[in-house]
Design a protein around this motif. Structure first.
Motif, PDB file in Angstrom:
ATOM      1  N   UNK A 397       0.697  -1.344  -0.038  1.00 29.76           N
ATOM      2  CA  UNK A 397      -0.019   0.091  -0.045  1.00 29.76           C
ATOM      3  C   UNK A 397       1.012   1.271   0.101  1.00 29.76           C
ATOM      4  N   UNK A 398       0.653   2.116  -1.010  1.00 27.47           N
ATOM      5  CA  UNK A 398       1.274   3.382  -1.165  1.00 27.47           C
ATOM      6  C   UNK A 398       0.314   4.576  -0.890  1.00 27.47           C
ATOM      7  N   UNK A 399       0.563   5.063   0.456  1.00 24.15           N
ATOM      8  CA  UNK A 399      -0.251   6.118   0.789  1.00 24.15           C
ATOM      9  C   UNK A 399       0.096   7.572   0.448  1.00 24.15           C
ATOM     10  N   UNK A 400       1.061   7.626  -0.254  1.00 28.89           N
ATOM     11  CA  UNK A 400       1.648   8.727  -0.878  1.00 28.89           C
ATOM     12  C   UNK A 400       2.192   8.665  -2.085  1.00 28.89           C
ATOM     13  N   UNK A 401       2.915   9.657  -2.539  1.00 27.69           N
ATOM     14  CA  UNK A 401       3.752   9.614  -3.933  1.00 27.69           C
ATOM     15  C   UNK A 401       4.754   8.336  -4.084  1.00 27.69           C
ATOM     16  N   UNK A 402       4.591   7.917  -5.164  1.00 30.06           N
ATOM     17  CA  UNK A 402       5.892   6.706  -5.368  1.00 30.06           C
ATOM     18  C   UNK A 402       6.464   6.860  -6.862  1.00 30.06           C
ATOM     19  N   UNK A 403       7.851   6.992  -6.784  1.00 24.14           N
ATOM     20  CA  UNK A 403       8.509   7.270  -8.059  1.00 24.14           C
ATOM     21  C   UNK A 403       9.312   6.114  -8.575  1.00 24.14           C
ATOM     22  N   UNK A 404       8.982   5.739  -9.826  1.00 27.06           N
ATOM     23  CA  UNK A 404       9.851   4.648 -10.523  1.00 27.06           C
ATOM     24  C   UNK A 404      10.633   5.226 -11.951  1.00 27.06           C
ATOM     25  N   UNK A 421      -2.468   5.797  -3.356  1.00 26.26           N
ATOM     26  CA  UNK A 421      -3.512   6.927  -3.048  1.00 26.26           C
ATOM     27  C   UNK A 421      -3.241   7.976  -4.279  1.00 26.26           C
ATOM     28  N   UNK A 422      -1.893   7.992  -4.920  1.00 26.97           N
ATOM     29  CA  UNK A 422      -1.518   8.980  -6.247  1.00 26.97           C
ATOM     30  C   UNK A 422      -1.133   8.292  -7.153  1.00 26.97           C
ATOM     31  N   UNK A 423      -1.142   8.490  -8.291  1.00 30.75           N
ATOM     32  CA  UNK A 423      -0.705   8.152  -9.518  1.00 30.75           C
ATOM     33  C   UNK A 423       0.831   7.935  -9.393  1.00 30.75           C
ATOM     34  N   UNK A 424       1.539   6.725  -9.601  1.00 32.06           N
ATOM     35  CA  UNK A 424       2.954   6.802  -9.637  1.00 32.06           C
ATOM     36  C   UNK A 424       3.636   7.287 -10.778  1.00 32.06           C
ATOM     37  N   UNK A 425       4.883   7.784 -10.669  1.00 28.55           N
ATOM     38  CA  UNK A 425       5.707   8.257 -11.617  1.00 28.55           C
ATOM     39  C   UNK A 425       6.585   7.661 -12.105  1.00 28.55           C
ATOM     40  N   UNK A 426       6.216   7.224 -13.719  1.00 34.42           N
ATOM     41  CA  UNK A 426       7.134   6.140 -14.154  1.00 34.42           C
ATOM     42  C   UNK A 426       7.852   6.624 -15.641  1.00 34.42           C
TER      43      UNK A 426
END
Length: 503
Positions: A397-404, A421-426
Motif C-alpha cells: 500500500x502506497x499512501x503517498x507518491x511513489x516514483x519509478x 493513493x496517488x498516480x505513480x511516476x514512471x
C-alpha cells in the motif's frame, strides 16, 4: 549569650587527570561557641535574683510615683505602706513583672530557636562534608581504575590486554557519570577500529579482498577483538545478565565484526557502523534502535537478518553491499535511506512499515526482491533502480507518491491487490528493455494510514475533503476565547494616560 556560630566555605583548586577534572568543594564548619552547660545553674540563679530585684524596684518605684490612696473612713491620705496601698502596688508590680518575664521568656525562646537552627546547619554541613569526601574518594578510585585499564589495553601481551578489556567493561557499568561511561566505551570501540594486527608469511596465506591483500590476523589479537565484540553485545541484550551501560553511543566505523549477533538488543544511544565489515552472518533480529543508526558503505559477506527491527529515528543504509537481506516486518519511524544499496542475493521487505519517506534511488537488486504487504505511509523513491530478479509488490500500500522514474526491471513487477493513493511516476522506466506502462491491478487506498502507537502516534495529515471540517472545528473552538477577550476589554480598568507636558 553564647558566641555566634558561623560557616566558612572554602573552594579548593581543581583536581584530577587531564581527561577527568572536577572541582572539589570542601565545607568547613567552625563552631566558636563555648560550652555553656556547666554554667546553667548560675544562669538560673541570676535570673531568679534579677526577677526579684526588678520586682522590688517596680514596687518601690510605684510607691514613690503614684499618688497616695485615700482612707475611706477619715478621707485623709493614707500611708504609702498601708494595706490598701500595698495591695494596689503589689498588683501593679505583679502585672509589670509578668510582662517583663514574658518578654524575657520570648527572647530566650527566640535565642534557643536560633541556636537549634544553627546546630542543624552545622549537622547539614557535616553530612555535606562526608558526602563530598565519599564522592571524591569514588572519583579518585574510578580514575585510577580507568588509567590502569587504559594502560593494560595498550600492552603488548594479549593476556594483559584482555584484563584491560574486562576492567573497562566493568568500570563502564560501575561509573555513574554518563560522560565517563562513554569514555570507557569509546576506548573499547577504538580498539576494534584499529587495523588488525598480523603478518603475511607467504602469498598463499594472504587473503585478497577486492584485489587488496589483507594480512593474516594474529590469533591472540583476534581473541582480544572477539572478547570486546562479545562484551559490547552482552551489554545491549534485553535479557543479558550484565549491567546496562545506559544511553552511550557506539562508533565502530571501519571495524570488522565476526558473526555478530545483536538479536534482541536495545541501543538507547546513537549507533555508527559505517564501513564495517561483517564477516559471517550478521543478525539484528528483533533489535531496537532508539536513536539514529548508520550502516553507510558497510559490507555483509553473508546473510544479514534485520527481521522485526525497530528504527525509532533515522536509518541510513547508503551504498551497503548485502549478500542476502531479510528485513521483513521491520518498522521505520523516520526517513530511511537505501540509496546505492546493492543486494547480491534475495531481499525481503515483506510486512515492513515505513512511516516516513524512504529512498531506494540507484539501488541494485541482483536477486528476487519482495515488498509483499509492505506499507509506505509517506513518499517513496525507486528512481534509477535496477531489479535483476523477480519483483513483487503484492498487497503493498502506497499512501503517498511513489516514483519509478528511470527504473529498470528484467521482468514485469507484480502489483496484485496493491493499493495507491496517488498516480505513480514512471517516466523513463523500462521492463526487459521496453517502456513500462506502469503498475497494474491497483486499488485506491486512504492517504491516512493507520497509526503506530510507538512510531507514529499522531497523524496530522488531512485530505482535501477533511479540511473544511477541520476549519469549522477550529472556528468553533475559538468562539469561547473571542467572547472572553471581548468581555475583558469591557471590564478591565482603563490605563492611566500621561500628558506630554507631565512627561
Amino acid at each position: 549569650m553564647c558566641a555566634a556560630q558561623r560557616v566558612r566555605v572554602d573552594k579548593l583548586a581543581e583536581r584530577g587527570t587531564e581527561d577527568f577534572k572536577r572541582t572539589a568543594i570542601l565545607v568547613t564548619i567552625t563552631d566558636t561557641s563555648k560550652d555553656d552547660g556547666r554554667y546553667l545553674w548560675l544562669w538560673i540563679l541570676l535570673a531568679v535574683l534579677g526577677t526579684m530585684g526588678v520586682g522590688a524596684a517596680i514596687f518601690f518605684g510605684f510607691g514613690l510615683l503614684l499618688p497616695p490612696a485615700t482612707d475611706p473612713l477619715t478621707q485623709e491620705p493614707a500611708s504609702v505602706f498601708s494595706s490598701a496601698s500595698v495591695y494596689d502596688l503589689s498588683r501593679s508590680t505583679l502585672t509589670a513583672t509578668g510582662i517583663l518575664v514574658g518578654a524575657g521568656a520570648a527572647v530566650i525562646a527566640y535565642r534557643n530557636q536560633r541556636l537549634k537552627e544553627s546546630q542543624h546547619s552545622i549537622e547539614r554541613g557535616r553530612h555535606s562534608i562526608e558526602r563530598s569526601e565519599r564522592s571524591l574518594a569514588l572519583q579518585r578510585e574510578y580514575r585510577t581504575r580507568y588509567e590502569v585499564a587504559a594502560k593494560q589495553i595498550g600492552d603488548n601481551a594479549a593476556v594483559v590486554r584482555l584484563a584491560g578489556v574486562f576492567a573497562l567493561g566493568q568500570l563502564a557499568s560501575d561509573w555513574p557519570d554518563r560522560l565517563a561511561r562513554q569514555s570507557c566505551v569509546d576506548v573499547l570501540c577504538a580498539y576494534l577500529r584499529i587495523p588488525v594486527r598480523g603478518r603475511v608469511a607467504t602469498v598463499a596465506d594472504a587473503t585478497f579482498v577486492e584485489g587488496t591483500m589483507v594480512m593474516v590476523e594474529d590469533e591472540p589479537d583476534k581473541e582480544v577483538r572477539m572478547s570486546i565484540q562479545r562484551l559490547i553485545i552482552n551489554h545491549f541484550k534485553r535479557d543479558g545478565e550484565d549491567v546496562h551501560w545506559g544511553d552511550v553511543d557506539i562508533d565502530l566505523t571501519g571495524a570488522t565484526l565476526v558473526n555478530a549477533d545483536f538479536s534482541g538488543s536495545i541501543f538507547p544511544g546513537r549507533v555508527k557502523l559505517d564501513r564495517v565489515r561483517f564477516s559471517g552472518d550478521a543478525t539484528f533480529q528483533g533489535a531496537k534502535f532508539n536513536k539514529q543508526v548508520s550502516f553507510d558503505e558497510a559490507v555483509f559477506t553473508r546473510n544479514s537478518m534485520f527481521g522485526s527491527v525497530t528504527f525509532l529515528e533515522g536509518a541510513s543504509f547508503r551504498k551497503v553491499r548485502f549478500k542476502g537481506l531479510n528485513m521483513a516486518s521491520a518498522r521505520f519511524g523516520a526517513h530511511s535511506r537505501f540509496g546505492g544499496v546493492e543486494v547480491d542475493g534475495g531481499a525481503s521487505f515483506s510486512g515492513t512499515r515505513f512511516w516516513k519517506g524512504v529512498s531506494f534511488h540507484n539501488a541494485k537488486f541482483n536477486g528476487r526482491v519482495t515488498f509483499v504487504k509492505t506499507r509506505f505511509a509517506d513518499r517513496v523513491w525507486f528512481e534509477n533502480s535496477r531489479f535483476h530478479g523477480r519483483t513483487s509488490f503484492a498487497k503493498a500500500s502506497f499512501h503517498s507518491s511513489v516514483t519509478f522514474e528511470l527504473a529498470e526491471f528484467e521482468s514485469a513487477p507484480v502489483f496484485k491487490s496493491a493499493g495507491q493513493a496517488l498516480e505513480p511516476k514512471i517516466n523513463g522506466a523500462t521492463v526487459a528493455g521496453d517502456s513500462w506502462n506502469g503498475p497494474a491491478i491497483l486499488k485506491a487506498v486512504d492517504p491516512r494510514p493507520e497509526h503506530d502507537e510507538e512510531l507514529n502516534p499522531i497523524q496530522v495529515t488531512t485530505t482535501p475533503a477533511d479540511r473544511p471540517r477541520v476549519m469549522r472545528l477550529k472556528r468553533l473552538l475559538l468562539v469561547p476565547r473571542n467572547w472572553a477577550r471581548s468581555l475583558w476589554r469591557r471590564v478591565r480598568p482603563a490605563a492611566p494616560t500621561v500628558s506630554k507636558t507631565a512627561r
